[in-house]
Design a protein around this motif. Structure first.
Motif, PDB file in Angstrom:
ATOM      1  N   ALA A  67       0.639  -1.068   0.016  1.00 23.72           N
ATOM      2  CA  ALA A  67       0.058   0.062   0.042  1.00 23.72           C
ATOM      3  C   ALA A  67       0.928   1.283   0.015  1.00 23.72           C
ATOM      4  CB  ALA A  67      -0.654  -0.014   1.259  1.00 23.72           C
ATOM      5  N   ARG A  68       1.893   1.325   0.908  1.00 19.77           N
ATOM      6  CA  ARG A  68       2.732   2.492   0.840  1.00 19.77           C
ATOM      7  C   ARG A  68       3.572   2.625  -0.390  1.00 19.77           C
ATOM      8  NH1 ARG A  68       6.250   3.921   6.211  1.00 19.77           N
ATOM      9  NH2 ARG A  68       3.999   4.722   6.662  1.00 19.77           N
ATOM     10  N   ASP A  69       4.036   1.351  -0.882  1.00 23.37           N
ATOM     11  CA  ASP A  69       4.813   1.397  -2.423  1.00 23.37           C
ATOM     12  C   ASP A  69       3.689   2.010  -3.126  1.00 23.37           C
ATOM     13  OD1 ASP A  69       6.358   0.583  -4.426  1.00 23.37           O
ATOM     14  OD2 ASP A  69       6.806  -1.408  -3.745  1.00 23.37           O
ATOM     15  N   VAL A  70       2.608   1.524  -3.331  1.00 21.89           N
ATOM     16  CA  VAL A  70       2.031   1.910  -4.615  1.00 21.89           C
ATOM     17  C   VAL A  70       1.406   3.413  -4.308  1.00 21.89           C
ATOM     18  CG1 VAL A  70      -0.733   1.878  -5.496  1.00 21.89           C
ATOM     19  CG2 VAL A  70       0.813  -0.054  -5.064  1.00 21.89           C
ATOM     20  N   ALA A  71       1.197   3.924  -3.049  1.00 15.46           N
ATOM     21  CA  ALA A  71       0.861   5.372  -2.717  1.00 15.46           C
ATOM     22  C   ALA A  71       2.130   6.148  -3.056  1.00 15.46           C
ATOM     23  CB  ALA A  71       0.731   5.552  -1.238  1.00 15.46           C
ATOM     24  N   PHE A  72       3.386   5.765  -2.892  1.00 19.21           N
ATOM     25  CA  PHE A  72       4.571   6.407  -3.228  1.00 19.21           C
ATOM     26  C   PHE A  72       4.600   6.787  -4.966  1.00 19.21           C
ATOM     27  CE2 PHE A  72       8.992   6.172  -4.497  1.00 19.21           C
ATOM     28  CZ  PHE A  72       9.594   7.582  -4.174  1.00 19.21           C
ATOM     29  N   ARG A  73       4.349   5.597  -5.447  1.00 19.28           N
ATOM     30  CA  ARG A  73       4.513   5.717  -6.957  1.00 19.28           C
ATOM     31  C   ARG A  73       3.694   6.421  -7.584  1.00 19.28           C
ATOM     32  NH1 ARG A  73       7.484   1.220  -8.936  1.00 19.28           N
ATOM     33  NH2 ARG A  73       8.585   0.189  -7.289  1.00 19.28           N
ATOM     34  N   LYS A  74       2.300   6.528  -7.313  1.00 25.12           N
ATOM     35  CA  LYS A  74       1.216   7.259  -7.584  1.00 25.12           C
ATOM     36  C   LYS A  74       1.527   8.647  -7.332  1.00 25.12           C
ATOM     37  CE  LYS A  74      -2.649   4.033  -7.622  1.00 25.12           C
ATOM     38  NZ  LYS A  74      -3.954   3.612  -7.032  1.00 25.12           N
ATOM     39  N   ALA A  75       1.915   8.907  -6.158  1.00 22.20           N
ATOM     40  CA  ALA A  75       2.434  10.535  -5.631  1.00 22.20           C
ATOM     41  C   ALA A  75       3.305  10.845  -6.624  1.00 22.20           C
ATOM     42  CB  ALA A  75       2.559  10.578  -4.370  1.00 22.20           C
ATOM     43  N   MET A  76       4.358  10.153  -7.086  1.00 23.68           N
ATOM     44  CA  MET A  76       5.531  10.555  -7.685  1.00 23.68           C
ATOM     45  C   MET A  76       5.021  10.802  -9.125  1.00 23.68           C
ATOM     46  SD  MET A  76       8.310  11.022  -5.971  1.00 23.68           S
ATOM     47  CE  MET A  76       9.618  10.826  -7.110  1.00 23.68           C
ATOM     48  N   CYS A  77       3.880   9.929  -9.722  1.00 23.29           N
ATOM     49  CA  CYS A  77       3.453  10.212 -10.992  1.00 23.29           C
ATOM     50  C   CYS A  77       2.757  11.667 -11.052  1.00 23.29           C
ATOM     51  CB  CYS A  77       2.560   9.135 -11.422  1.00 23.29           C
ATOM     52  SG  CYS A  77       3.290   7.359 -11.959  1.00 23.29           S
ATOM     53  N   GLU A  78       1.972  11.737  -9.899  1.00 18.14           N
ATOM     54  CA  GLU A  78       1.154  13.071  -9.975  1.00 18.14           C
ATOM     55  C   GLU A  78       1.958  14.176 -10.077  1.00 18.14           C
ATOM     56  OE1 GLU A  78      -1.153  12.305  -6.413  1.00 18.14           O
ATOM     57  OE2 GLU A  78      -2.662  10.776  -7.363  1.00 18.14           O
ATOM     58  N   ARG A  79       3.183  13.916  -9.471  1.00 20.85           N
ATOM     59  CA  ARG A  79       4.502  15.176  -9.309  1.00 20.85           C
ATOM     60  C   ARG A  79       5.253  15.051 -10.843  1.00 20.85           C
ATOM     61  NH1 ARG A  79       3.778  17.624  -4.774  1.00 20.85           N
ATOM     62  NH2 ARG A  79       5.825  19.023  -5.178  1.00 20.85           N
ATOM     63  N   GLY A  80       4.757  14.434 -11.656  1.00 19.31           N
ATOM     64  CA  GLY A  80       5.400  14.470 -13.108  1.00 19.31           C
ATOM     65  C   GLY A  80       6.711  13.367 -13.164  1.00 19.31           C
ATOM     66  N   ILE A  81       6.860  12.625 -12.019  1.00 14.71           N
ATOM     67  CA  ILE A  81       7.923  11.448 -12.217  1.00 14.71           C
ATOM     68  C   ILE A  81       7.248  10.200 -12.498  1.00 14.71           C
ATOM     69  CG2 ILE A  81       9.754  10.438 -11.188  1.00 14.71           C
ATOM     70  CD1 ILE A  81      10.305  13.415 -11.530  1.00 14.71           C
ATOM     71  N   PHE A  82       7.633   9.599 -13.587  1.00 16.63           N
ATOM     72  CA  PHE A  82       6.802   8.352 -13.887  1.00 16.63           C
ATOM     73  C   PHE A  82       7.441   7.143 -13.252  1.00 16.63           C
ATOM     74  CE2 PHE A  82       6.007   4.351 -16.350  1.00 16.63           C
ATOM     75  CZ  PHE A  82       4.529   4.352 -16.140  1.00 16.63           C
ATOM     76  N   MET A  83       6.705   6.381 -12.512  1.00 22.94           N
ATOM     77  CA  MET A  83       7.182   5.188 -11.737  1.00 22.94           C
ATOM     78  C   MET A  83       5.913   4.291 -11.899  1.00 22.94           C
ATOM     79  SD  MET A  83       9.056   6.075  -8.103  1.00 22.94           S
ATOM     80  CE  MET A  83      10.793   6.781  -8.129  1.00 22.94           C
ATOM     81  N   ILE A  84       5.992   3.136 -12.379  1.00 25.48           N
ATOM     82  CA  ILE A  84       5.141   2.190 -12.540  1.00 25.48           C
ATOM     83  C   ILE A  84       4.018   2.098 -11.237  1.00 25.48           C
ATOM     84  CG2 ILE A  84       4.109   0.137 -12.976  1.00 25.48           C
ATOM     85  CD1 ILE A  84       6.603  -0.156 -15.078  1.00 25.48           C
ATOM     86  N   PRO A  85       2.774   2.609 -11.323  1.00 18.83           N
ATOM     87  CA  PRO A  85       2.099   2.618 -10.097  1.00 18.83           C
ATOM     88  C   PRO A  85       1.582   1.293  -9.360  1.00 18.83           C
ATOM     89  CG  PRO A  85       0.871   3.531 -11.750  1.00 18.83           C
ATOM     90  CD  PRO A  85       2.056   3.154 -12.329  1.00 18.83           C
ATOM     91  N   THR A  86       2.653   0.218  -9.535  1.00 14.75           N
ATOM     92  CA  THR A  86       2.228  -1.122  -9.004  1.00 14.75           C
ATOM     93  C   THR A  86       3.428  -1.516  -8.221  1.00 14.75           C
ATOM     94  OG1 THR A  86       1.221  -1.555 -10.975  1.00 14.75           O
ATOM     95  CG2 THR A  86       1.794  -3.514  -9.647  1.00 14.75           C
ATOM     96  N   ALA A  87       3.127  -1.944  -6.837  1.00 16.08           N
ATOM     97  CA  ALA A  87       4.286  -2.404  -5.939  1.00 16.08           C
ATOM     98  C   ALA A  87       5.170  -3.384  -6.579  1.00 16.08           C
ATOM     99  CB  ALA A  87       3.748  -3.107  -4.895  1.00 16.08           C
TER     100      ALA A  87
END
Length: 116
Positions: A67-87
Motif C-alpha cells: 500500500a505504501r509502495d503504490v502510494a509513493f509511486r502514484k504520488a510521484m506520477c502526480e508530481r511528474g515523475i513516472f514510476m509504474i504505479p504497481t508495487a
C-alpha cells in the motif's frame, strides 16, 4: 550506429552512475525521514522497497508494504515523475536521463516521502 554508441561503455557507465545516485539519494531520504525503506539497484535499474531487513530471496519481498509502495509511486506520477504505479516494479535509467533529472526526482521524492 546504436551498437557503435554502446561499444565503448560510456552509455552504460552514464546510466549505472545515475541509477546509483538515485538509489543512494532515495535511501538517504528514507533514512533521514525514519522510513522503513530499502532501495536497491543493479546496473540501470532502481527499486524502492518499503520493508525492513535483508532481501536475499523472492519471498523476502512478501514483507513489502504494498500500500505504501503504490502510494509513493502514484504520488510521484502526480508530481511528474513516472514510476509504474504497481508495487515492486522496477525503475529504469536511460541514456536520455541527466543529473538534473535525478535531482528533480529526489526533490519530488523528498516531498512525497514526507507525506508517507
Amino acid at each position: 550506429a546504436t551498437i557503435a554508441e554502446l561499444e565503448d561503455g560510456r552509455v552504460h557507465q552514464h546510466c549505472f552512475a545515475l541509477a546509483e545516485r538515485l538509489r543512494a539519494g532515495l535511501q538517504a531520504l528514507g533514512d533521514e525521514l525514519g522510513l522503513t525503506l530499502k532501495v536497491v539497484s543493479f546496473g540501470s535499474v532502481v527499486v524502492p522497497y518499503f520493508l525492513d531487513g535483508a532481501i536475499t530471496t523472492y519471498t523476502d519481498l512478501f514483507r513489502n508494504d504494498n500500500a505504501r509502495d503504490v502510494a509513493f509511486r502514484k504520488a510521484m506520477c502526480e508530481r511528474g515523475i513516472f514510476m509504474i504505479p504497481t508495487a515492486l516494479k522496477r525503475n529504469h535509467i536511460s541514456a536520455a536521463h541527466t543529473e538534473a533529472d535525478i535531482d528533480r526526482t529526489l526533490a519530488e521524492a523528498r516531498i512525497v516521502l514526507k507525506t508517507l
